[in-house]
Design an enzyme around this catalytic site. Sequence first.
Site, PDB file in Angstrom:
ATOM      1  N   PRO A   1       0.748  -1.248   0.000  1.00  0.00           N
ATOM      2  CA  PRO A   1       0.000   0.000   0.000  1.00  0.00           C
ATOM      3  C   PRO A   1       0.787   1.314   0.000  1.00  0.00           C
ATOM      4  CG  PRO A   1      -0.009  -0.955   2.217  1.00  0.00           C
ATOM      5  CD  PRO A   1       0.967  -1.682   1.391  1.00  0.00           C
ATOM      6  N   GLU A   2       1.142   1.838  -1.150  1.00  0.00           N
ATOM      7  CA  GLU A   2       1.445   3.269  -1.246  1.00  0.00           C
ATOM      8  C   GLU A   2       0.296   3.847  -2.068  1.00  0.00           C
ATOM      9  OE1 GLU A   2       5.511   4.530  -1.737  1.00  0.00           O
ATOM     10  OE2 GLU A   2       6.260   2.669  -0.890  1.00  0.00           O
TER      11      GLU A   2
ATOM     12  N   LYS B   1      -3.151   7.781   0.830  1.00  0.00           N
ATOM     13  CA  LYS B   1      -3.343   6.387   1.218  1.00  0.00           C
ATOM     14  C   LYS B   1      -4.724   6.139   1.812  1.00  0.00           C
ATOM     15  CE  LYS B   1       1.592   6.189   2.113  1.00  0.00           C
ATOM     16  NZ  LYS B   1       2.602   6.273   3.178  1.00  0.00           N
TER      17      LYS B   1
ATOM     18  N   ARG C   1      11.434   3.823  10.197  1.00  0.00           N
ATOM     19  CA  ARG C   1      11.277   3.173   8.889  1.00  0.00           C
ATOM     20  C   ARG C   1      12.649   2.982   8.281  1.00  0.00           C
ATOM     21  NH1 ARG C   1       6.224   3.473   6.935  1.00  0.00           N
ATOM     22  NH2 ARG C   1       6.919   1.640   5.834  1.00  0.00           N
TER      23      ARG C   1
END
Length: 282
Positions: free
Chosen positions: A2-3, A51, A264
């Site tokens: 999911p981007e 998103k 991240r």
Amino acid sequence: MPEGHTLHRLAHALTATFGGRVVQVGSPQGRFADARLVDGQVLEGAEAWGKQLFIEFPDDRFIHVHLGLIGRFDVHTGVDEVPEPVGQVRLRVSTSSTAAPQAYADLRGATACDLWTRELRDAVIARSGPDPIRPDADPMLAWAKIKRSKAPIGGLLMDQGVLAGVGNVYRAELLFRHRMHPLRPGNTLRIGQWRAMWADLVELMAQGVVTGRIDTVRTEHTPEAMGRPPRVDDHGGEVYVYRRTGQGCHVCGSRIRTAVLQDRNLFWCPQCQRRFRSRTVG
DNA sequence: CCTCTATGGCGAA
DNA sequence: TCGCCCTAGAGGC
């Protein structure tokens, strides 16, 4: 998965499959109890902003979905029969006729799946930065925040209030393509650099919507052009730095580095992206 | 069986 | 900065 490109692709698929049709809406797993409030109604369409995914129903009601890190929303079309759910299906949307062909979409692992009013939806959109996939997006809204922030550009690109839809892969790849070090402060960028990065995002992400994967290597750096084996990975796209720690840079051969920034994983080429340098490649 | 990982994001400390 | 949430698949013992 999911981007932003994934969500826009999903919005198109949901609209094409269910738009204007009466649908069944349920939560086989049971954790989205409000599903019953739109069950049997007309699905008016689906739309993505960054998103965030919004599935519209009558009376200003929207199912709001955010896939988070591990969520997936699989649309199945042209089936003879809608099967029993497998695993943890939070939301299922399915055609309501009993005749083939039928279609269904299963949502799993999402961070958010709630029934929202138009006000809630509008408020979230108002807080979001411009989305490079949306034709009406204004890159200067993002620039206004970047140019006065000391935060690293690698973090700003992932900040959904600055820019909507960019995730860890597009972030890493965009910085590489613009030879920019991830820790470079936002307020040291020049507007020309930002315009070039935005234009690149618009192109890359639009391509992602079409193909469903993230490919960022230029023609001269494809496996065929370089005579190297194609990437074997669960997401498949051809990339310069993302998850290529220790492997040789496709441009200069240096070993790709990794570090953690704001929880991240960050990837960059120490040679092509030297600190406080930035020139667009090619 | 267990642990780890993943394209995300929230809230408490 | 840390813990936690969501789910499935891979790999180790």
